[in-house]
Write an enzyme that holds these catalytic residues in place. Structure first.
Site, mmCIF file in Angstrom:
data_model
loop_
_atom_site.group_PDB
_atom_site.id
_atom_site.type_symbol
_atom_site.label_atom_id
_atom_site.label_comp_id
_atom_site.label_asym_id
_atom_site.label_seq_id
_atom_site.Cartn_x
_atom_site.Cartn_y
_atom_site.Cartn_z
ATOM 1 N N CYS A 110 0.229 1.978 -1.748
ATOM 2 C CA CYS A 110 0.642 1.417 -0.467
ATOM 3 C C CYS A 110 2.089 0.915 -0.547
ATOM 4 O O CYS A 110 2.902 1.184 0.344
ATOM 5 C CB CYS A 110 -0.295 0.287 -0.070
ATOM 6 S SG CYS A 110 -0.112 -0.253 1.650
ATOM 7 N N CYS A 111 2.417 0.216 -1.620
ATOM 8 C CA CYS A 111 3.791 -0.268 -1.818
ATOM 9 C C CYS A 111 4.763 0.899 -1.966
ATOM 10 O O CYS A 111 5.883 0.864 -1.458
ATOM 11 C CB CYS A 111 3.870 -1.160 -3.055
ATOM 12 S SG CYS A 111 3.136 -2.800 -2.860
ATOM 13 N N CYS A 191 3.881 -8.592 2.341
ATOM 14 C CA CYS A 191 3.065 -8.083 3.440
ATOM 15 C C CYS A 191 1.887 -9.036 3.686
ATOM 16 O O CYS A 191 1.324 -9.603 2.750
ATOM 17 C CB CYS A 191 2.554 -6.683 3.112
ATOM 18 S SG CYS A 191 3.874 -5.438 3.057
ATOM 19 N N CYS A 194 -1.517 -8.777 1.820
ATOM 20 C CA CYS A 194 -1.492 -8.876 0.353
ATOM 21 C C CYS A 194 -0.891 -10.195 -0.120
ATOM 22 O O CYS A 194 -0.516 -10.319 -1.294
ATOM 23 C CB CYS A 194 -0.707 -7.710 -0.241
ATOM 24 S SG CYS A 194 -1.453 -6.093 0.047
ATOM 25 N N CYS A 213 6.120 -5.252 -6.350
ATOM 26 C CA CYS A 213 5.813 -4.186 -5.403
ATOM 27 C C CYS A 213 6.201 -2.813 -5.928
ATOM 28 O O CYS A 213 5.743 -1.794 -5.424
ATOM 29 C CB CYS A 213 6.507 -4.443 -4.075
ATOM 30 S SG CYS A 213 8.306 -4.404 -4.171
#
Length: 217
Positions: A110-111, A191, A194, A213
């Site tokens: 995702c990062c 984010c 998270c 990240c």
């Protein structure tokens, strides 16, 4: 000038002197400055607004940020007169992570999609990347030098040896605002899905060994 020479030259300079000297050693158009507009971003951004006001600030908008972060960005842009360049992930990839809730299964992926890849696309245009990392924030960051070569670009950390007390003293002296979530117990803000409350980077990716990240690894 190689990295060893750069680190030796900049070691005993103040953080103001480091920023000013950078533009003697590198062409201004080849300097990349990024900011997450996180809890203490006002420190580095205020320095640049004083010392190099024409330096653009690249901001990665993952689309998952707290509204407080976006409001804080707008506040600092107005206060310092910043020229912010927004960097965003590809729409279809970003949408995939939303539908898939990728952060719950593979936060590294995702990062990578929403932070690392967007910045990788523009890094080739620059020789040096300025970041506001400070050593006290984590064990990983504590080991970083002032300059390092990372994936084809020189990273520059002018604040890497600044203490938390020095940071707070600068912010107090210049009456700079902290991120609004800092007062609520968020020492580091990324984010929304998270990030939880915690000291330094303890509130990032709760329940995971992940502390970065991927931008700085």
């Amino acid at each position: 000038m190689n990295l060893d020479e750069l680190n030796k030259k900049y070691k005993d300079l103040s953080y103001e002197e480091r920023i000013l000297t950078l533009y003697d050693d590198f062409p201004p158009e080849k300097v990349l400055l990024t900011s997450s507009f996180g809890t203490t971003s006002a420190f580095l951004l205020h320095l640049f607004s004083r010392l190099r006001k024409d330096q653009p600030v690249h901001f990665i908008n993952t689309t998952y940020l707290f509204q407080e972060t976006l409001d804080y960005k707008d506040e600092l842009v107005t206060m310092f007169g910043l020229n912010v360049v927004e960097v965003k992930p590809e729409d279809w990839k970003n949408e995939f992570t939303k539908n898939d809730e990728t952060w719950t299964k593979d936060p590294d992926l995702c990062c990578s999609i929403n932070k690392v890849e967007p910045l990788e696309k523009i890094k080739a245009e620059y020789d040096i990347w300025v970041s506001g990392l400070m050593g006290y924030q984590s064990k990983f960051r504590k080991r970083l030098p002032i300059f390092e070569n990372k994936r084809g670009i020189i990273k520059f950390y002018p604040l890497i040896d600044v203490t938390e007390e020095q940071r707070d003293a600068y912010i107090a002296e210049h009456k700079l605002p902290f991120h609004p979530l800092k007062e609520e117990g968020y020492a580091s803000v990324g984010c929304a899905q998270c990030t939880v409350k915690g000291k330094n980077r303890e509130g990032r990716w709760e329940g995971s060994s992940k502390t970065e990240c991927g931008l700085h690894l």
